[in-house]
Scaffold this motif. Sequence first.
Motif, short mmCIF file in Angstrom:
data_model
loop_
_atom_site.label_atom_id
_atom_site.label_comp_id
_atom_site.label_asym_id
_atom_site.label_seq_id
_atom_site.Cartn_x
_atom_site.Cartn_y
_atom_site.Cartn_z
N CYS A 165 -9.90 2.74 -4.64
CA CYS A 165 -9.76 3.94 -3.79
C CYS A 165 -10.76 3.92 -2.65
N ARG A 166 -12.00 3.58 -2.95
CA ARG A 166 -13.03 3.54 -1.90
C ARG A 166 -12.73 2.43 -0.89
N ALA A 167 -12.24 1.30 -1.39
CA ALA A 167 -11.91 0.19 -0.48
C ALA A 167 -10.80 0.58 0.48
N ILE A 168 -9.80 1.28 -0.03
CA ILE A 168 -8.69 1.70 0.83
C ILE A 168 -9.13 2.78 1.80
N GLU A 169 -10.03 3.64 1.36
CA GLU A 169 -10.55 4.68 2.27
C GLU A 169 -11.21 4.04 3.48
N GLU A 170 -11.90 2.93 3.26
CA GLU A 170 -12.57 2.24 4.36
C GLU A 170 -11.58 1.47 5.24
N ASP A 171 -10.52 0.94 4.62
CA ASP A 171 -9.51 0.17 5.36
C ASP A 171 -8.16 0.44 4.72
N VAL A 172 -7.33 1.28 5.37
CA VAL A 172 -6.07 1.70 4.75
C VAL A 172 -5.13 0.52 4.50
N ASP A 173 -5.30 -0.56 5.26
CA ASP A 173 -4.46 -1.73 5.03
C ASP A 173 -4.71 -2.36 3.66
N ASP A 174 -5.86 -2.05 3.05
CA ASP A 174 -6.14 -2.56 1.72
C ASP A 174 -5.21 -1.97 0.66
N ALA A 175 -4.43 -0.94 1.03
CA ALA A 175 -3.42 -0.41 0.11
C ALA A 175 -2.42 -1.50 -0.26
N PHE A 176 -2.17 -2.41 0.69
CA PHE A 176 -1.26 -3.51 0.41
C PHE A 176 -1.90 -4.54 -0.53
N LYS A 177 -3.22 -4.55 -0.58
CA LYS A 177 -3.94 -5.50 -1.43
C LYS A 177 -4.13 -4.97 -2.84
N TYR A 178 -4.41 -3.67 -2.97
CA TYR A 178 -4.80 -3.13 -4.26
C TYR A 178 -3.73 -2.28 -4.94
N THR A 179 -2.60 -2.04 -4.28
CA THR A 179 -1.52 -1.25 -4.88
C THR A 179 -0.19 -1.98 -4.72
N ALA A 180 0.85 -1.38 -5.27
CA ALA A 180 2.19 -1.98 -5.22
C ALA A 180 2.92 -1.66 -3.92
N ARG A 181 2.24 -1.05 -2.95
CA ARG A 181 2.92 -0.59 -1.75
C ARG A 181 3.67 -1.71 -1.04
N GLY A 182 3.09 -2.90 -1.00
CA GLY A 182 3.69 -4.00 -0.25
C GLY A 182 4.99 -4.51 -0.85
N ASN A 183 5.30 -4.10 -2.07
CA ASN A 183 6.56 -4.53 -2.69
C ASN A 183 7.41 -3.34 -3.10
N PHE A 199 18.08 -4.42 -5.42
CA PHE A 199 16.83 -4.87 -4.80
C PHE A 199 16.02 -5.71 -5.79
N LYS A 200 15.91 -5.21 -7.03
CA LYS A 200 15.10 -5.90 -8.04
C LYS A 200 15.76 -7.18 -8.49
N ARG A 201 17.07 -7.13 -8.74
CA ARG A 201 17.79 -8.28 -9.28
C ARG A 201 17.80 -9.45 -8.31
N PHE A 202 17.99 -9.18 -7.03
CA PHE A 202 18.18 -10.27 -6.09
C PHE A 202 16.92 -10.67 -5.32
N ALA A 203 15.95 -9.77 -5.19
CA ALA A 203 14.77 -10.11 -4.39
C ALA A 203 13.46 -9.68 -5.02
N ASP A 204 13.49 -9.19 -6.26
CA ASP A 204 12.27 -8.80 -6.98
C ASP A 204 11.49 -7.74 -6.21
N ILE A 205 12.21 -6.79 -5.62
CA ILE A 205 11.59 -5.68 -4.89
C ILE A 205 11.72 -4.41 -5.71
N ASP A 206 10.62 -3.66 -5.85
CA ASP A 206 10.64 -2.40 -6.59
C ASP A 206 11.11 -1.27 -5.67
N VAL A 207 11.73 -0.26 -6.28
CA VAL A 207 12.34 0.82 -5.51
C VAL A 207 12.05 2.17 -6.15
N PHE A 208 11.74 3.17 -5.32
CA PHE A 208 11.84 4.58 -5.69
C PHE A 208 13.06 5.12 -4.96
N ASP A 209 14.01 5.69 -5.68
CA ASP A 209 15.15 6.31 -5.00
C ASP A 209 14.82 7.78 -4.74
#
Length: 750
Positions: A45-63, A96-106
């Motif tokens: 949380c502190r790392a992302i607060e300093e650099d919001v792009d770290d959300a892609f590093k420390y959370t599932a946001r990028g997928n 999305f998950k079956r063909f490209a291993d991407i997670d989804v919230f509908d």
Amino acid sequence: MGLDEDALDYHSSDPPGKIEISTTKPTNTQRDLSLAYSPGVAAPCRAIEEDVDDAFKYTARGNLVAVVSDGSAVLGLGDIGPEASKPVMEGKGVLFKRFADIDVFDLELDTSDTEGMIQAVSAMEPTFGGINLEDIGAPACFEIERQLGDALDIPVFHDDQHGTAIISGAALLNAADIAGKDLSEMEVVFSGAGASAVASARFYVSLGVDKENIVMCDSGGIITEDRVEHEDLNRYKAEFARDIPGGDLADAMAGADVFVGLSVGGIVDQEMVRSMADDPIIFAMANPDPEIGYEEAKNARDDTVIMATGRSDYPNQVNNVLGFPFIFRGALDVRATDINEEMKVAAAEALADLARQDVPDAVVKAYGDQPLQFGPDYIIPKPVDPRVLFEVTPAVAEAAMESGVARTSLDMDTYVETLEARLGKSREMMRVVLNKAKSDPKRVVLSEGDDEKMIRAAYQMTDQGIAEPILLGDRDRIEAIRETLGLSFEPEIVDPSESDLEKYADRLYEIRKRKGITRREAGELVEDGNYLGSVMVETGDADAMLTGLTHHYPSALRPPLQVIGTAPDADYAAGVYLLTFKNRIVFCADTTVNTDPSEEVLTEVTKHTAELARRFNVEPRAALLSYSNFGSVDTEGARTPRKAAGMLRDDPEADFPVDGEMQADTAVVEDILQGTYEFSDLEDPANVLVFPNLEAGNIGYKLLQRLGGAEAIGPMLVGMDKPVHVIQRGDEVKDIVNLAGVAVVDAQQE
């Protein structure tokens, strides 16, 4: 029970729906939980607060992608509302998950207000790596996508618009090529002027169609400039208004090269098809009933009608699942800010190119073994083709980087390998071997070279640069099959009926003359592909050999054993299968050769299998299996693997951990191995499983494969003096290519 009842039962069975959330990290211990939540979660949380792009590093946001709908234009159902659209959106997540291993919230939003939806989705940007808009009515969908695309720093994609455009665009590229027509000169007629039609027309222009050659029709007929002046047409329809006389769809289709149907079923008849230009292209994509039936259109005229529909029961299905999973995969992996026109064009061109390639056996089997070869009835790949992931996705990612919307850069070769790994551990393992093979390709002789699968495999070996295949068999048959399949390569062919085989007969006679073979018999035997291939490898005219596709395993193995024999340091050959699971791999030996091995045989088989494991960059840990654990049962069956384990521990050449005898679960379950038998020489679960006899080995690997969900590579033959592998009857082309890669790496070791 009818389809509706089946579907209701499918969706209502416990747990209801089609998706769930699962964890990706261990949560078994108190320490695991303290890392997952409090207090450990504070650090990211502190790392992302300093650099919001770290959300892609420390959370599932990028997928993580949001599938967003208001339920106002659900395919085939209309405006059914957000709650009723949820099964569709969950289904989109499954794809999305079956063909490209991407997670989804509908996300089903209860709003009919354009601005309200834009605000709601915009506010959720920090949660997601991309937004997939779905089943939103026109013209609101155009404005929603445009404004969200401008406002958000992540990709926004309305699949109902662009999915059909991209997939049908790929079909158009190939159909035009088959028909011998230039995109820029083709007259294209659209039936329908909704979101899909407008987006497709725009996309066709990007592919090279002249906008002035597009005629768009809605329920009122041809959209003309006169209608724009006198009717209340939205600006999206007006974009394709033509300064031509008005008329109905039949008038528009007269002389047209292409018909694109995105409207309603049954509005085109055979007379309208007959009025079109020579070799017409008809994309009748209304669902579930196309604008004109497949057979009806095909039978309307005598020349070539290239037909595509949205249905899976006819050739050339325009299915959006060929697009959105792979487009988003590429966009997410380069952290693209947009899915732009360059990325869409790249996806269409990659799909078009894939349809021209040889089709994997697994895809052919999935469609009832019907022929699938580039031509009028195969202009776009099938949705289940696994190659779409690592053909289309890299093209999209590369286009994103080249067009300046990517925030990270990828090495394409490495990226393709990571994508292949998403399709299963076996692809990841084989990529290690195939990359080694490409570094120094060797000559691989295919003893059943006039079999169609062998010819297709030879083409792929050549195309991928992993081997230089030599096909043994009837030259005329090989050439005829190659031409029929449209494989553009010139393989080396050795036809026994036209070749001088004297030197091979002499060598075979020399090897087997004290084994009951006369010179005349040697001359006859070398006309057999198994013997000829074996002698070619033995004399060095080929580096490796594959056989067995059309023979029983023992009869295929006999000639290479007689001619090539085992290695100088080996007395026995053995068959090994590599089984891959989601997070584990195991080598199983012996599964094909030695019926009732002694301790000496088991010792040798274990060493050869360990060597094979290292060719896959796997450090071996071997377990000699039995129904006994470390002397708990004292029978001859248990004593043999126990003695073999002892011999291996005393053997300085066996430079890998080994232990036994032990039960199978002891060998693979860490808690049993270390908790109960802490004295074992295996500190971690075994990855080389040596079975006590052929019966156990064959049964064991097949149960693991079928019930354990493992993928199998093999059988790989170890212990031979030169690289030889015996294929199982019924193996697919990919299995042959994989074993060729293993054989090449074996030859490199030689």
